[in-house]
Design a protein around this motif. Structure first.
Motif, PDB file in Angstrom:
ATOM      1  N   ARG A   1     -55.540  31.389  27.626  1.00 54.89           N
ATOM      2  CA  ARG A   1     -54.536  31.377  28.898  1.00 54.89           C
ATOM      3  C   ARG A   1     -55.016  32.506  29.919  1.00 54.89           C
ATOM      4  NH1 ARG A   1     -48.086  31.156  28.479  1.00 54.89           N
ATOM      5  NH2 ARG A   1     -47.784  30.737  30.743  1.00 54.89           N
ATOM      6  N   PRO A   2     -56.166  32.508  30.237  1.00 56.79           N
ATOM      7  CA  PRO A   2     -56.849  33.333  31.291  1.00 56.79           C
ATOM      8  C   PRO A   2     -56.338  32.919  32.869  1.00 56.79           C
ATOM      9  CG  PRO A   2     -58.572  32.109  30.739  1.00 56.79           C
ATOM     10  CD  PRO A   2     -57.484  31.796  30.053  1.00 56.79           C
ATOM     11  N   LEU A   3     -56.808  33.909  33.626  1.00 55.24           N
ATOM     12  CA  LEU A   3     -56.524  33.280  35.040  1.00 55.24           C
ATOM     13  C   LEU A   3     -57.860  32.848  35.661  1.00 55.24           C
ATOM     14  CD1 LEU A   3     -54.099  35.956  36.626  1.00 55.24           C
ATOM     15  CD2 LEU A   3     -53.527  33.765  36.082  1.00 55.24           C
ATOM     16  N   LEU A   4     -58.163  31.630  35.426  1.00 57.71           N
ATOM     17  CA  LEU A   4     -59.587  31.170  35.829  1.00 57.71           C
ATOM     18  C   LEU A   4     -59.246  30.080  37.163  1.00 57.71           C
ATOM     19  CD1 LEU A   4     -61.161  30.262  32.763  1.00 57.71           C
ATOM     20  CD2 LEU A   4     -61.344  32.451  33.816  1.00 57.71           C
ATOM     21  N   PHE A   5     -59.677  30.660  38.280  1.00 55.22           N
ATOM     22  CA  PHE A   5     -59.489  29.739  39.449  1.00 55.22           C
ATOM     23  C   PHE A   5     -60.790  28.774  39.873  1.00 55.22           C
ATOM     24  CE2 PHE A   5     -56.709  33.291  39.972  1.00 55.22           C
ATOM     25  CZ  PHE A   5     -55.514  32.678  39.893  1.00 55.22           C
ATOM     26  N   SER A   6     -61.879  29.077  39.219  1.00 53.92           N
ATOM     27  CA  SER A   6     -63.217  28.537  39.661  1.00 53.92           C
ATOM     28  C   SER A   6     -63.267  27.256  38.647  1.00 53.92           C
ATOM     29  CB  SER A   6     -64.500  29.278  39.272  1.00 53.92           C
ATOM     30  OG  SER A   6     -65.675  28.618  39.295  1.00 53.92           O
ATOM     31  N   HIS A   7     -63.675  25.917  39.491  1.00 50.80           N
ATOM     32  CA  HIS A   7     -63.988  25.046  38.604  1.00 50.80           C
ATOM     33  C   HIS A   7     -65.415  24.836  38.211  1.00 50.80           C
ATOM     34  CE1 HIS A   7     -59.865  23.779  39.979  1.00 50.80           C
ATOM     35  NE2 HIS A   7     -60.401  23.578  41.058  1.00 50.80           N
ATOM     36  N   GLN A   8     -65.984  25.921  38.150  1.00 51.82           N
ATOM     37  CA  GLN A   8     -67.519  25.522  37.805  1.00 51.82           C
ATOM     38  C   GLN A   8     -67.683  25.824  36.408  1.00 51.82           C
ATOM     39  OE1 GLN A   8     -69.848  24.741  39.951  1.00 51.82           O
ATOM     40  NE2 GLN A   8     -68.324  24.562  41.405  1.00 51.82           N
ATOM     41  N   GLU A   9     -66.717  26.403  35.762  1.00 52.18           N
ATOM     42  CA  GLU A   9     -66.780  26.740  34.242  1.00 52.18           C
ATOM     43  C   GLU A   9     -68.008  27.444  33.721  1.00 52.18           C
ATOM     44  OE1 GLU A   9     -64.417  23.365  31.774  1.00 52.18           O
ATOM     45  OE2 GLU A   9     -65.314  22.165  33.435  1.00 52.18           O
ATOM     46  N   GLU A  10     -68.284  28.503  34.540  1.00 51.21           N
ATOM     47  CA  GLU A  10     -69.252  29.307  34.247  1.00 51.21           C
ATOM     48  C   GLU A  10     -69.147  29.931  32.943  1.00 51.21           C
ATOM     49  OE1 GLU A  10     -67.409  29.743  36.979  1.00 51.21           O
ATOM     50  OE2 GLU A  10     -68.569  30.068  38.737  1.00 51.21           O
ATOM     51  N   TRP A  11     -68.066  30.444  32.462  1.00 49.93           N
ATOM     52  CA  TRP A  11     -67.955  30.808  31.336  1.00 49.93           C
ATOM     53  C   TRP A  11     -68.193  29.870  30.091  1.00 49.93           C
ATOM     54  CZ3 TRP A  11     -64.903  28.651  27.594  1.00 49.93           C
ATOM     55  CH2 TRP A  11     -63.858  27.574  28.030  1.00 49.93           C
ATOM     56  N   ALA A  12     -68.284  28.896  30.278  1.00 52.38           N
ATOM     57  CA  ALA A  12     -68.355  27.783  29.079  1.00 52.38           C
ATOM     58  C   ALA A  12     -69.999  27.968  28.889  1.00 52.38           C
ATOM     59  CB  ALA A  12     -68.015  26.267  29.515  1.00 52.38           C
TER      60      ALA A  12
ATOM     61  N   ASP B   1     -53.031  35.432  27.500  1.00 52.84           N
ATOM     62  CA  ASP B   1     -51.893  35.400  28.584  1.00 52.84           C
ATOM     63  C   ASP B   1     -52.150  37.160  29.213  1.00 52.84           C
ATOM     64  OD1 ASP B   1     -50.236  34.878  30.524  1.00 52.84           O
ATOM     65  OD2 ASP B   1     -48.521  35.201  29.312  1.00 52.84           O
ATOM     66  N   CYS B   2     -53.433  37.626  29.339  1.00 52.82           N
ATOM     67  CA  CYS B   2     -53.649  38.986  29.799  1.00 52.82           C
ATOM     68  C   CYS B   2     -54.182  38.946  31.217  1.00 52.82           C
ATOM     69  CB  CYS B   2     -54.634  39.812  29.001  1.00 52.82           C
ATOM     70  SG  CYS B   2     -53.598  40.052  27.372  1.00 52.82           S
ATOM     71  N   ASP B   3     -53.993  38.032  32.212  1.00 52.56           N
ATOM     72  CA  ASP B   3     -54.724  37.812  33.212  1.00 52.56           C
ATOM     73  C   ASP B   3     -56.188  38.219  33.594  1.00 52.56           C
ATOM     74  OD1 ASP B   3     -51.987  37.202  33.959  1.00 52.56           O
ATOM     75  OD2 ASP B   3     -51.601  39.064  35.018  1.00 52.56           O
ATOM     76  N   LEU B   4     -56.844  37.917  32.454  1.00 51.60           N
ATOM     77  CA  LEU B   4     -58.454  38.071  32.500  1.00 51.60           C
ATOM     78  C   LEU B   4     -58.924  36.987  33.583  1.00 51.60           C
ATOM     79  CD1 LEU B   4     -59.165  38.460  28.793  1.00 51.60           C
ATOM     80  CD2 LEU B   4     -58.565  40.196  30.440  1.00 51.60           C
ATOM     81  N   ASP B   5     -59.776  37.452  34.220  1.00 46.41           N
ATOM     82  CA  ASP B   5     -60.517  36.532  35.393  1.00 46.41           C
ATOM     83  C   ASP B   5     -61.831  36.009  34.878  1.00 46.41           C
ATOM     84  OD1 ASP B   5     -62.097  38.770  35.620  1.00 46.41           O
ATOM     85  OD2 ASP B   5     -62.051  38.722  37.725  1.00 46.41           O
ATOM     86  N   THR B   6     -62.628  35.273  35.606  1.00 46.25           N
ATOM     87  CA  THR B   6     -63.699  34.786  35.078  1.00 46.25           C
ATOM     88  C   THR B   6     -64.784  35.777  34.730  1.00 46.25           C
ATOM     89  OG1 THR B   6     -63.706  32.765  36.436  1.00 46.25           O
ATOM     90  CG2 THR B   6     -65.584  33.295  35.783  1.00 46.25           C
ATOM     91  N   SER B   7     -64.859  36.771  35.520  1.00 45.87           N
ATOM     92  CA  SER B   7     -65.947  37.888  35.217  1.00 45.87           C
ATOM     93  C   SER B   7     -65.649  38.577  33.987  1.00 45.87           C
ATOM     94  CB  SER B   7     -65.749  38.967  36.363  1.00 45.87           C
ATOM     95  OG  SER B   7     -64.968  39.504  36.626  1.00 45.87           O
ATOM     96  N   SER B   8     -64.417  38.831  33.703  1.00 45.11           N
ATOM     97  CA  SER B   8     -64.101  39.736  32.605  1.00 45.11           C
ATOM     98  C   SER B   8     -64.349  38.672  31.092  1.00 45.11           C
ATOM     99  CB  SER B   8     -62.478  40.218  32.388  1.00 45.11           C
ATOM    100  OG  SER B   8     -61.692  39.321  32.888  1.00 45.11           O
ATOM    101  N   ILE B   9     -63.781  37.268  31.405  1.00 50.48           N
ATOM    102  CA  ILE B   9     -64.169  36.554  30.348  1.00 50.48           C
ATOM    103  C   ILE B   9     -65.398  36.625  29.751  1.00 50.48           C
ATOM    104  CG2 ILE B   9     -64.076  34.028  29.509  1.00 50.48           C
ATOM    105  CD1 ILE B   9     -61.278  35.398  29.205  1.00 50.48           C
TER     106      ILE B   9
END
Length: 201
Positions: A86-97, A58-66
């Motif tokens: 609990r990051p702030l991910l708005f993309s539905h592509q799940e690139e981080w996965a 819950d640190c408001d991390l976004d996709t790029s920081s994850i």
């Protein structure tokens, strides 16, 4: 945890930890360090060889920081436990996965990984299990409060027939249903399975 540390504070912490060799655990959960703070921590992990536990829930991390934090885990050999829930991910592509899967395929030190409330779908699970099938160190995987259904449970069950390390799998607050529970039950009872506890099944 749960103070008012923001990106600038995270930068100061990251800078001081680059050469630190004594601190073993850093828990920043509830501090809104955001993208900037997350990237600073990822940069710090390139140099720090002592930190064993990192918690940034819950640190408001976004996709790029994850993604940056996950990529650093491909090189960092000290971290044993990471919680990026609990990051702030708005993309539905799940690139981080995809990046997480590649990291797990080569990481040999991580024993505990928390990916709760990531908005992960069955597609993300399928990507993740590719790396998990080749991982030999992870003991505890937390996937609670995501959007995993029966199909995701099927991919996890297939992974469990290959993985010889995982001991605890947390799928609580997902939607795997009876069908998904059936897949996992068969995998758990397989003689080769090392799983000792499965939550939410």
């Amino acid at each position: 945890m749960f103070n008012d540390i923001q990106a600038n504070g995270a930068q100061v912490l990251a800078s001081s930890l680059q050469g630190n060799s004594t601190l073993l655990s850093l828990r920043l959960s509830g501090n809104k360090i955001g993208r900037g703070g997350g990237l600073e921590l990822a940069s710090m992990l390139q140099e720090n060889c002592a930190l064993q536990e990192l918690e940034v829930v819950d640190c408001d991390l976004d996709t790029s920081s994850i993604i940056a934090l996950i990529i650093m885990l491909k090189k960092n050999k000290a971290l044993c436990s990471v919680d990026i829930s609990r990051p702030l991910l708005f993309s539905h592509q799940e690139e981080w996965a995809v990046h997480c899967s590649k990291m797990l395929a080569v990481n040999s030190s991580l024993m505990e990984l928390h990916l709760g409330r990531m908005g992960m779908t069955d597609t993300g699970i399928e990507q993740l299990t590719e790396g998990l099938g080749r991982n030999h160190s992870l003991r505890y995987l937390d996937l609670c409060s995501n959007r995993v259904t029966r199909d995701g449970a099927f991919h996890l069950a297939m992974m469990l027939t290959q993985n010889r390390a995982l001991e605890i799998l947390d799928l609580s607050s997902n939607q795997i249903g009876d069908g998904g529970a059936g897949y996992l039950s068969k995998a758990i009872t397989c003689p080769r399975s090392t799983l000792k506890e499965s939550k939410g099944v």
